[in-house]
Write a protein that holds these residues in place. Sequence first.
Motif, PDB file in Angstrom:
ATOM      1  N   THR A  78      26.761 -33.595 -55.465  1.00  0.00           N
ATOM      2  CA  THR A  78      27.529 -33.050 -54.348  1.00  0.00           C
ATOM      3  C   THR A  78      27.236 -33.877 -53.094  1.00  0.00           C
ATOM      4  O   THR A  78      26.197 -34.540 -52.996  1.00  0.00           O
ATOM      5  CB  THR A  78      27.165 -31.588 -54.077  1.00  0.00           C
ATOM      6  N   PHE A  79      28.153 -33.818 -52.158  1.00  0.00           N
ATOM      7  CA  PHE A  79      27.910 -34.507 -50.888  1.00  0.00           C
ATOM      8  C   PHE A  79      26.661 -33.935 -50.210  1.00  0.00           C
ATOM      9  O   PHE A  79      25.878 -34.674 -49.620  1.00  0.00           O
ATOM     10  CB  PHE A  79      29.122 -34.359 -49.965  1.00  0.00           C
TER      11      PHE A  79
ATOM     12  N   GLU B 121      36.919 -38.136 -43.043  1.00  0.00           N
ATOM     13  CA  GLU B 121      36.482 -38.295 -41.658  1.00  0.00           C
ATOM     14  C   GLU B 121      35.087 -37.718 -41.450  1.00  0.00           C
ATOM     15  O   GLU B 121      34.261 -38.284 -40.716  1.00  0.00           O
ATOM     16  CB  GLU B 121      37.479 -37.620 -40.711  1.00  0.00           C
ATOM     17  N   LEU B 122      34.798 -36.586 -42.102  1.00  0.00           N
ATOM     18  CA  LEU B 122      33.465 -36.007 -41.998  1.00  0.00           C
ATOM     19  C   LEU B 122      32.407 -36.916 -42.620  1.00  0.00           C
ATOM     20  O   LEU B 122      31.302 -37.050 -42.097  1.00  0.00           O
ATOM     21  CB  LEU B 122      33.443 -34.629 -42.675  1.00  0.00           C
ATOM     22  N   LEU B 123      32.761 -37.562 -43.747  1.00  0.00           N
ATOM     23  CA  LEU B 123      31.827 -38.497 -44.373  1.00  0.00           C
ATOM     24  C   LEU B 123      31.588 -39.703 -43.472  1.00  0.00           C
ATOM     25  O   LEU B 123      30.447 -40.156 -43.310  1.00  0.00           O
ATOM     26  CB  LEU B 123      32.372 -38.953 -45.729  1.00  0.00           C
ATOM     27  N   LYS B 124      32.648 -40.217 -42.883  1.00  0.00           N
ATOM     28  CA  LYS B 124      32.517 -41.381 -41.994  1.00  0.00           C
ATOM     29  C   LYS B 124      31.650 -41.052 -40.784  1.00  0.00           C
ATOM     30  O   LYS B 124      30.754 -41.822 -40.419  1.00  0.00           O
ATOM     31  CB  LYS B 124      33.903 -41.852 -41.545  1.00  0.00           C
TER      32      LYS B 124
ATOM     33  N   LYS C 129      28.167 -31.546 -44.265  1.00  0.00           N
ATOM     34  CA  LYS C 129      29.403 -31.278 -43.526  1.00  0.00           C
ATOM     35  C   LYS C 129      30.652 -31.588 -44.355  1.00  0.00           C
ATOM     36  O   LYS C 129      31.726 -31.084 -44.051  1.00  0.00           O
ATOM     37  CB  LYS C 129      29.430 -32.078 -42.233  1.00  0.00           C
ATOM     38  N   VAL C 130      30.494 -32.409 -45.388  1.00  0.00           N
ATOM     39  CA  VAL C 130      31.646 -32.755 -46.237  1.00  0.00           C
ATOM     40  C   VAL C 130      31.795 -31.637 -47.273  1.00  0.00           C
ATOM     41  O   VAL C 130      31.291 -31.720 -48.386  1.00  0.00           O
ATOM     42  CB  VAL C 130      31.438 -34.123 -46.922  1.00  0.00           C
ATOM     43  N   HIS C 131      32.515 -30.587 -46.895  1.00  0.00           N
ATOM     44  CA  HIS C 131      32.510 -29.375 -47.726  1.00  0.00           C
ATOM     45  C   HIS C 131      33.882 -28.730 -47.919  1.00  0.00           C
ATOM     46  O   HIS C 131      34.017 -27.789 -48.697  1.00  0.00           O
ATOM     47  CB  HIS C 131      31.598 -28.327 -47.091  1.00  0.00           C
TER      48      HIS C 131
END
Length: 328
Positions: free
Chosen positions: A241-242, A174-177, A249-251
Motif C-alpha cells: 500500500t502507499f 498529485e498527492l504522491l508527487k 495521504k495517497v488514499h
Amino acid sequence: MVGKRRAWLAALLAAATYAVAGPAPAADGSYPERPVRIIVALGPGSATDSFARMLAEGLRSELKGDFIVENKAGAGGVIGGNFIAKAAPDGYTLGVLHSSVVTSATVIQPAVQYDPRTDFTYLGNTVSNPVVLLVPGASPFKKLEDLIEAAKKEPGRYNTGIIGMGSHSHFNLELLKSSSGAGLTRVPYSGGTSQILADLVGNQVDSASLIWAGLTEFIKEGKVRALAATSPLKGFPDVPTFESKGYPKVHLEVFLAVVAPPGLPKEISDKLVPAIERIVKNPRSEEMMSRLGYRVNYEPPAKAAQTIKDELEFLVPLAKQLSLTVKE
C-alpha cells in the motif's frame, strides 16, 4: 482488445448471476414502458462500463424492462455528468458515475455545469475500488521507490497516465508527487481505462494511476506491474500500500454511484432503489464483482448523498493546497 475483454466479462457476469439467482417477481405498475438509458461517463471497456452492463442486465430481470448502456465519455466524466443532470427526470435516463464525476472533478473542472449536491437524484452507492500505480511489464522500475527516485533525479522525464483531470487517479498522483517530491508528468486521458492500458502495455507511457477493477489478468499475464495501491489487493499480497511505503495521504478510492436527474418521481425511485440493492447484494454478484476487483460497499440514497458531501468538504481545500483549479 481490452474493450472486448471487458464487455465479455460483463456479459458473463450478468448472465451467470441471473441464471443462478433467477428473475425477481415483476414490478407492479407500468414503469418502464420504453427503453431506459444508463449513461456511463467513460468509454467502453472501462471498469465503470463493465459494472453498468451488469447492472443493466440485472434491472432487465428485476423490472421486466429494457435497460441500455450508453457511453458519453470526455472531460474525465464531466460530459456524461452534465448530460444526466440536464435530462428529463422521468426515469428513462439513469447514470453510473465513478466518484470523480460527483466529487473531485467538480472541484477543479471549469466545464462542470452541475452541483453534485443538488443536481442528481442518488439511487445508491454500490461498489468501490482501490487506485493502483502501474508500470509496463517490461519497465525497469520494480518497486515504487525506483520510479520515485528516477522522477526526482530527472523531473519531467517520466509520465503517468490518469483518467482525466479531476479524477481520483489524478488526485492520488498529485498527492504522491507532493508527498515524495517525484517530478512525474501527468497525462490526462478522456477515453477511460482501456485507452490508458493500451498505451501502458505498448510502453507509450511510463506509468499509470488506475482503478483496480479489471486489471488482474493484465498483471497475471505480466503485461503490467503494480507498484502500490491505496489498500490491500485481494489475491495480490505482494503489492504494497502507499501507506506502507510512507505515503498515507495517497488514499482516495473510487466508488460507483447510480444516479438519475434531479426531481425523479418517488414512485420510480421506489422501484429502482430496492432493485439496485438486490442486484448489488446478490451473493453471486458479490462473488463475481470481487473477481473483477470490486468490493461491494452499498449505501442507500441518503447515505450516498452524505458520502459525496463529505468527500467534497475534503477535496476543496486539498485542491487549493495543491494549486489546482477550484470551481467556485
